[in-house]
Design an enzyme around this catalytic site. Structure first.
Site, mmCIF file in Angstrom:
data_model
loop_
_atom_site.group_PDB
_atom_site.id
_atom_site.type_symbol
_atom_site.label_atom_id
_atom_site.label_comp_id
_atom_site.label_asym_id
_atom_site.label_seq_id
_atom_site.Cartn_x
_atom_site.Cartn_y
_atom_site.Cartn_z
ATOM 1 N N GLU A 236 -5.104 6.959 0.072
ATOM 2 C CA GLU A 236 -6.357 6.198 0.240
ATOM 3 C C GLU A 236 -5.956 4.768 0.549
ATOM 4 O OE1 GLU A 236 -9.065 7.579 0.375
ATOM 5 O OE2 GLU A 236 -9.151 9.314 -0.942
ATOM 6 N N CYS A 270 -11.901 -1.934 -0.169
ATOM 7 C CA CYS A 270 -11.454 -1.212 1.032
ATOM 8 C C CYS A 270 -12.622 -0.920 1.949
ATOM 9 C CB CYS A 270 -10.759 0.077 0.611
ATOM 10 S SG CYS A 270 -11.774 1.075 -0.488
HETATM 11 P P1 NAD Z 1 -0.744 -2.432 -2.841
HETATM 12 O O1 NAD Z 1 -0.410 -1.450 -1.781
HETATM 13 O O2 NAD Z 1 -0.021 -3.720 -2.840
HETATM 14 O O3 NAD Z 1 -0.491 -1.795 -4.284
HETATM 15 C C1 NAD Z 1 -1.166 -0.638 -4.735
HETATM 16 C C2 NAD Z 1 -0.324 0.028 -5.811
HETATM 17 O O4 NAD Z 1 0.843 0.567 -5.218
HETATM 18 C C3 NAD Z 1 0.173 -0.889 -6.907
HETATM 19 O O5 NAD Z 1 0.145 -0.200 -8.116
HETATM 20 C C4 NAD Z 1 1.588 -1.211 -6.464
HETATM 21 O O6 NAD Z 1 2.433 -1.594 -7.542
HETATM 22 C C5 NAD Z 1 2.021 0.101 -5.860
HETATM 23 N N1 NAD Z 1 3.029 0.024 -4.797
HETATM 24 C C6 NAD Z 1 3.161 -0.935 -3.849
HETATM 25 N N2 NAD Z 1 4.188 -0.637 -3.016
HETATM 26 C C7 NAD Z 1 4.678 0.562 -3.439
HETATM 27 C C8 NAD Z 1 5.733 1.417 -2.979
HETATM 28 N N3 NAD Z 1 6.486 1.126 -1.908
HETATM 29 N N4 NAD Z 1 5.950 2.574 -3.643
HETATM 30 C C9 NAD Z 1 5.190 2.916 -4.706
HETATM 31 N N5 NAD Z 1 4.192 2.137 -5.191
HETATM 32 C C10 NAD Z 1 3.939 0.974 -4.560
HETATM 33 O O7 NAD Z 1 -2.318 -2.659 -2.785
HETATM 34 P P2 NAD Z 1 -3.220 -3.609 -3.678
HETATM 35 O O8 NAD Z 1 -3.037 -5.025 -3.232
HETATM 36 O O9 NAD Z 1 -3.077 -3.302 -5.125
HETATM 37 O O10 NAD Z 1 -4.685 -3.106 -3.263
HETATM 38 C C11 NAD Z 1 -5.328 -3.529 -2.117
HETATM 39 C C12 NAD Z 1 -5.209 -2.492 -1.003
HETATM 40 O O11 NAD Z 1 -5.699 -1.242 -1.458
HETATM 41 C C13 NAD Z 1 -6.057 -2.847 0.201
HETATM 42 O O12 NAD Z 1 -5.335 -2.548 1.371
HETATM 43 C C14 NAD Z 1 -7.259 -1.931 0.066
HETATM 44 O O13 NAD Z 1 -7.923 -1.649 1.275
HETATM 45 C C15 NAD Z 1 -6.621 -0.708 -0.524
HETATM 46 N N6 NAD Z 1 -7.606 0.119 -1.242
HETATM 47 C C16 NAD Z 1 -7.972 1.302 -0.673
HETATM 48 C C17 NAD Z 1 -8.935 2.088 -1.292
HETATM 49 C C18 NAD Z 1 -9.377 3.387 -0.698
HETATM 50 O O14 NAD Z 1 -10.048 4.141 -1.383
HETATM 51 N N7 NAD Z 1 -9.040 3.701 0.544
HETATM 52 C C19 NAD Z 1 -9.511 1.663 -2.490
HETATM 53 C C20 NAD Z 1 -9.095 0.449 -3.037
HETATM 54 C C21 NAD Z 1 -8.148 -0.312 -2.399
#
Ligand code: NAD
Length: 511
Positions: A236, A270
């Site tokens: 997602e 998102c």
């Molecule tokens: P992020 O990708 O920085 O982090 C999300 C999570 O992933 C965190 O827990 C982080 O520690 C972990 N993470 C990051 N890199 C990783 C890797 N290489 N391997 C494993 N885990 C990793 O995102 P964020 O800043 O926390 O959230 C914002 C983003 O999330 C935006 O792009 C938003 O659009 C998206 N989002 C999508 C949805 C959806 O339903 N499609 C919902 C909410 C947020």
């Protein structure tokens, strides 16, 4: 140690110890044992346990909402509306779905010919839990997202290990308490607090599926890492949602909807409206309305009566400023906002509307996870759909019109996983409806029947009552049997097929 401050006030609000990275192996092992116990409990007891989790949240929703607001700075109303409420509804929906989830489903063979030829056999699907689900969560809905995913995974008979965002560890502790205090096997729900390295460790841990919600950049890395063990994924990811306002829309309501959809959670959603396209005939009027409504938004700290909170961090604030500067360099004009908010201590940025940005510019094509809305125009439904679909993201979108049939025609040609007609961005809060996107917005679904099916394995059980001694395709090979089977199924006439079937049955029954 993760040190947390309130992004609205910049006050320190707590410290949380990260988990040891190498504790993930034992955690997953413990989860496997707990899952086996959980799967052996009678349905009624499992239901009662999940109702117990929900009731703990009902008892403590105000405290939990306050922690969410402190940690993210978001208005308290949003913590309730977009975190607490969707979690409660997801719990109810999960419990209500449980019986049906495990129902055995008969597979029909189809035609009479197939049934006669394969006589004495039956196939059914027995859905089974996948095992241990790894949930990697973002900070923007620190309860609503991981809680709803976890409770659905539990309802489907799984254990879960949750890796929350390092931006929201205090909410993660609150969520853990809800599960810890309930009647669940020990280790069924565990929280693995830490940063991106912890996420990577969870992906490598051998869990049975990773449900990842976060940025598209992280999603691509996770997909590459998960391929090493062929761990299935639900991704997602980011969004850049289009919103189309047709000339026959109720403009007042549409403007209010768009402003909420664009600036809820300070644009850090998102499914926020990011790209607005308005019909030429109402463009000027609509842009005026928009400006008026954006100007009336109240910025401030989440526990007050405010509409828009801060960004999550200084880095997010800098990224948002840079995005506005790039938008202007590329031809966009700031209609309103465009700067840090004055007189507020935290990471506040003014709700910003940009007009005239070229369709190919960064501000229209790249995810800007902050309060920036672009406005473009169109002259026909075809052009509106083309502009809406001209983007690498396809999560959700909306269309506003007074004509529902026209709305459906436009919606069904838009590429998002969810398209709303005359509403916006809220269906994550309806967990009976599927959620997910395609392209750079990821793949797979959480929520809805489609979401449950990703948390289960559809085991096919085939039963043969053994009435024939051998099959036409078993050794020793006999050409006439195989050819006879083809004739029985696809012979020229009904009589030919019936005769071939009789001969075949006789041949397969004999010694
Ligand atoms: P992020 O990708 O920085 O982090 C999300 C999570 O992933 C965190 O827990 C982080 O520690 C972990 N993470 C990051 N890199 C990783 C890797 N290489 N391997 C494993 N885990 C990793 O995102 P964020 O800043 O926390 O959230 C914002 C983003 O999330 C935006 O792009 C938003 O659009 C998206 N989002 C999508 C949805 C959806 O339903 N499609 C919902 C909410 C947020």
């Amino acid at each position: 140690m993760i040190r947390k401050m309130n992004p609205a006030t910049l006050e320190a609000i707590g410290e949380v110890q990260e988990a040891e990275l190498d504790s993930i192996g034992p955690m997953v092992q413990k989860a496997r044992e707990a899952q086996a116990e959980w799967a052996s409990w009678p349905l009624q007891r499992r239901k009662a346990s999940l109702i117990g989790v929900r009731d703990r949240l009902i008892d403590r929703w105000e405290e939990v909402a306050e922690v969410i607001s402190k940690e993210t700075g978001k208005p308290r109303l949003e913590s309730v509306n977009a975190d607490v409420l969707p979690s409660l509804v997801a719990a109810d929906h999960s419990v209500r779905s449980m019986k049906g989830l495990f129902a055995r489903r008969r597979v029909r063979f189809g035609s009479m010919g197939l049934m006669m030829t394969y006589m004495g056999r039956r196939s059914y699907i027995q859905p089974r839990p996948l095992g241990v689900i790894g949930i990697i969560a973002p900070w923007n809905y620190p309860l609503g997202i991981p809680f709803s995913q976890a409770i659905m995974a539990l309802a489907a008979g799984n254990a879960v290990v949750i890796k929350p965002s390092p931006e929201t560890p205090l909410t993660a502790l609150e969520m853990t308490r809800l599960f810890d205090d309930a009647d669940l096997p020990k280790g069924l729900v565990q929280t693995f607090i830490g940063g991106n390295d912890h996420g990577r460790a969870l992906v490598a841990s051998g869990v049975d599926r990773i449900v990842f919600t976060g940025s598209s950049a992280a999603g691509t890395m996770i997909m590459s890492q998960a391929s090493q063990r062929l761990t299935p994924l639900t991704l997602e990811l980011g969004g850049k949602d289009p919103c189309i306002v047709l000339e026959d829309a109720g403009l007042e309501r549409a403007a209010e909807g768009v402003v909420w959809g664009a600036f809820v959670n300070a644009g850090q959603t998102c499914a926020c409206v990011k790209r607005l396209y308005v019909h030429d005939l109402v463009y000027d009027r609509f842009v005026e309305l928009l400006k008026e409504k954006v100007a009336s938004l109240r910025l401030g700290y989440g526990t007050e009566d405010v509409d828009v909170g801060p960004l999550i961090s200084e880095a997010a604030l800098l990224r948002t400023e840079e995005m506005v500067e790039r938008a202007v360099r590329e031809g966009g004009k700031v209609l309103i906002g465009g700067r840090r908010a004055e007189g507020l201590r935290g990471y506040f940025f003014q709700p910003t509307v940009i007009v005239d940005a070229p369709q190919a510019s960064c501000v229209v094509q790249e995810e800007a996870f902050g309060p920036i809305l672009t406005v473009g125009r169109f002259g026909s439904d075809e052009e509106a759909v083309r502009l809406a679909n001209d983007c690498p993201f396809a999560l959700s979108g909306s269309v506003w019109t007074g004509d529902r049939r026209r709305g459906r025609r436009v919606a069904e040609r838009m590429s998002g996983g969810t398209v709303l007609i005359n509403n916006v961005a809220y269906t994550y809060g309806l967990p009976m409806t599927p959620w997910g996107g395609k392209s750079m917005s990821g793949f797979g679904r959480t929520h809805g029947e489609e979401g449950f099916s990703e948390l289960m394995e559809p085991q096919h059980v085939h039963v043969d009552d053994g009435r024939f001694r051998r099959e036409a395709w078993w050794h020793p090979y006999r050409w006439e049997n195989m050819a006879g089977m083809l004739d029985a199924l696809y012979g020229r006439s009904y009589i030919d097929r019936l005769r071939a079937l009789m001969r075949l049955r006789k041949a397969l029954k004999g010694k």
